[in-house]
Design an enzyme around this catalytic site. Structure first.
Site, PDB file in Angstrom:
ATOM      1  CB  VAL A  33      -0.975  -0.008   1.201  1.00 61.12           C
ATOM      2  CG1 VAL A  33      -1.796   1.268   1.230  1.00 61.12           C
ATOM      3  CG2 VAL A  33      -1.892  -1.223   1.124  1.00 61.12           C
ATOM      4  CB  ILE A 155     -15.573   0.684  -1.482  1.00 63.57           C
ATOM      5  CG1 ILE A 155     -15.366  -0.563  -2.348  1.00 63.57           C
ATOM      6  CG2 ILE A 155     -16.996   1.192  -1.589  1.00 63.57           C
ATOM      7  CD1 ILE A 155     -16.217  -1.745  -1.933  1.00 63.57           C
ATOM      8  N   GLY A 206      -2.412 -14.793  -3.886  1.00 66.82           N
ATOM      9  CA  GLY A 206      -2.061 -13.648  -3.029  1.00 66.82           C
ATOM     10  C   GLY A 206      -3.275 -12.939  -2.444  1.00 66.82           C
ATOM     11  CD  GLU A 209      -3.502 -10.988   4.860  1.00 66.96           C
ATOM     12  OE1 GLU A 209      -2.277 -10.808   4.979  1.00 66.96           O
ATOM     13  OE2 GLU A 209      -4.232 -10.223   4.239  1.00 66.96           O
ATOM     14  CE  LYS A 224     -11.668  -5.261   5.835  1.00 66.90           C
ATOM     15  NZ  LYS A 224     -11.522  -6.301   4.823  1.00 66.90           N
ATOM     16  N   GLY A 321      -5.984  -4.625  -2.230  1.00 64.87           N
ATOM     17  CA  GLY A 321      -5.059  -4.486  -3.359  1.00 64.87           C
ATOM     18  C   GLY A 321      -4.294  -3.183  -3.276  1.00 64.87           C
TER      19      GLY A 321
END
Ligand code: HSE
Length: 453
Positions: A33, A155, A206, A209, A224, A321
């Site tokens: 990231v 998102i 990928g 994890e 979340k 991603g």
């Protein structure tokens, strides 16, 4: 000005001596990231400058291994291995926490806030576990703490809930918020593969994890949901208040039966406002094939929101991603940068309706739902009768019943008895399942899947 006091537009030449205001960014972590953030800031620099009216400049990046190869070009003189020094360094306006984990991240974020830095984080576990402390610290220091990338990657669901729906009253959310689980349920629904085979593919690609427990066990989705529930219902949520079940016990036959009955199995994170409080749960659910959520493919995420004024709305896209998540991080940097420019940091309440009393989380036993129950039993006279009698004794009414020979059992000795129930109370269903387990009928644990409605 013309004679009537109106401004005249006068053509002018190039602006001389104009210098774009700079905002210093410190990256804590330069993994996927972080590398995406570096790339996006570089590749999209012109548009970002135009939208922000300032330049976001990376002034340092703290990494564990200075010699490691990176997925983005970065001047090696910017690298350091002391995240605490960078988090509090002069010249850094916004600290961008991308190291993950809980304890070190918490210390770094608190130190950055204490040093009057604005903070952007992508760390859902950090917020789900230590959110209260961090929000309180940011508020009392008058700094921004933004976290769009912490939930559903790219998102903009946090922004949608916090700003787009700020005037509305959210009644419920149902989300597919873990891409790995969604990939697995989609692949299993195609048939022909075991859970272990599909999981191995997810790891090889990928998506999952190396230790995928948090993904498939529902823990990642619970993190979340804790963050989303705070925004939707204005309540503080303890992780332990969320009922969590994973997808690891679902078998191929469950996916086939779901299809036969007009459903698709998805791992859902759900928050529902009721009169007595809110329901918070993460578990596999049978979703009607006609629902938009049933069509969410592969690793994609989606959150379906029902609110009083807008009605239903859905937010869909890449939930993880490198570039999607980096996009959310950089959008936060831009917004925080605007707040810095307007001298308005710390003005966005971190907890909507924070003055309302905490809303009670309704115990799972009080849930009312339709259920899919799969019993693995021996194909012997009287078994079906005993099963249905026990369900009836516990006020669980059957809507549909079928028996299937388990795949691979050529002797027809082991069968799957599948019962679809009318609406029932979770407490009653659980006590019926306990009684059935104690009656010596089962050859394997019973699979329960709640039916979404
Ligand atoms: N492991 C997570 C997922 C990544 O599969 O969705 C984003 O939180």
């Amino acid at each position: 000005m013309d004679g009537r006091g109106r401004a005249l537009l006068v053509p002018h030449g190039p602006i001389v001596n104009y210098r774009m205001r700079e905002i210093g960014v410190g990256l804590l972590g330069l993994g996927n990231v972080g590398a995406g953030v570096v790339r996006l800031l570089e590749e999209n620099a012109k548009a970002i400058e135009a939208r922000l009216g300032a330049k976001l400049v990376i002034r340092g990046a703290a990494v564990r291994d200075l010699g490691k190869e990176r997925r983005a070009e970065i001047d090696s003189s910017l690298l350091c291995d002391d995240p605490m020094e960078l988090a509090t360094r002069e010249g850094i306006d916004i600290v961008c926490e991308l190291i993950g984990g809980e304890e070190l991240a918490r210390e770094l974020v608190l130190a950055a806030i204490g040093a009057n830095k604005q903070v952007v984080t992508a760390n859902k576990a950090l917020l789900a576990v230590h959110g209260e402390e961090l929000y309180a610290s940011a508020e009392s220091n008058g700094v921004d703490l933004y976290y769009e990338a912490a939930v559903c990657g790219g998102i903009p669901i946090i922004r949608a809930l916090r700003e787009g729906l700020a005037s509305d009253r959210i009644e419920s959310i149902a989300g597919i918020v873990n891409g790995t689980s969604n990939f697995i349920t989609c692949a299993m629904a195609q048939g022909g593969q075991s859970f272990e085979e599909v999981l191995a593919t997810a790891q090889a690609e990928g998506y999952a994890e190396a230790d995928p427990t948090l993904d498939i066990g529902g823990g990642d989705a619970a993190h979340k949901l804790a963050i989303l529930a705070m925004l939707c219902f204005g309540t503080r949520v303890e992780l332990d208040d969320i009922h969590v079940e994973g997808i690891e016990t679902l078998a191929e036959i469950d996916y086939a039966m779901a299809k036969q009955h007009g459903y698709v199995i998805k791992s859902l994170a759900m928050g529902v406002r009721r009169e007595m409080g809110i329901e918070l749960r993460v578990h596999p659910a049978m979703v009607p094939q006609s629902w938009l959520l049933a069509d969410v493919p592969d690793t994609k995420n989606a959150v379906y929101v029902r609110s009083y004024a807008l009605g239903p709305s859905m937010y869909y896209g890449a939930g993880a991603g490198m570039m999607p998540t980096a996009m959310s991080v950089v959008s936060d940097l831009i917004e925080v940068g605007r707040n810095l420019g307007a001298n308005a940091t710390g003005s966005m309440p971190l907890r909507i309706q924070r003055d309302l009393p905490a809303t009670a989380v309704i115990p799972m036993a009080q849930l009312r739902s339709h259920y899919y129950l799969r019993f693995t039993v021996a194909d012997l006279p009287g078994t079906l009768g005993k099963l249905t009698t026990i369900l009836g004794q516990h006020q669980v009414s059957i809507a549909n019943l079928s028996q299937t020979v388990m795949p691979g059992d050529d002797e027809h000795e082991q069968v799957a008895v599948v019962a679809r129930t009318h609406e029932a109370l979770e407490e009653h269903v659980q006590s019926a399942l306990q009684a059935i387990a104690g009656a010596g009928l089962l050859l394997a644990p019973t699979q329960l899947i709640r039916i979404a409605s």
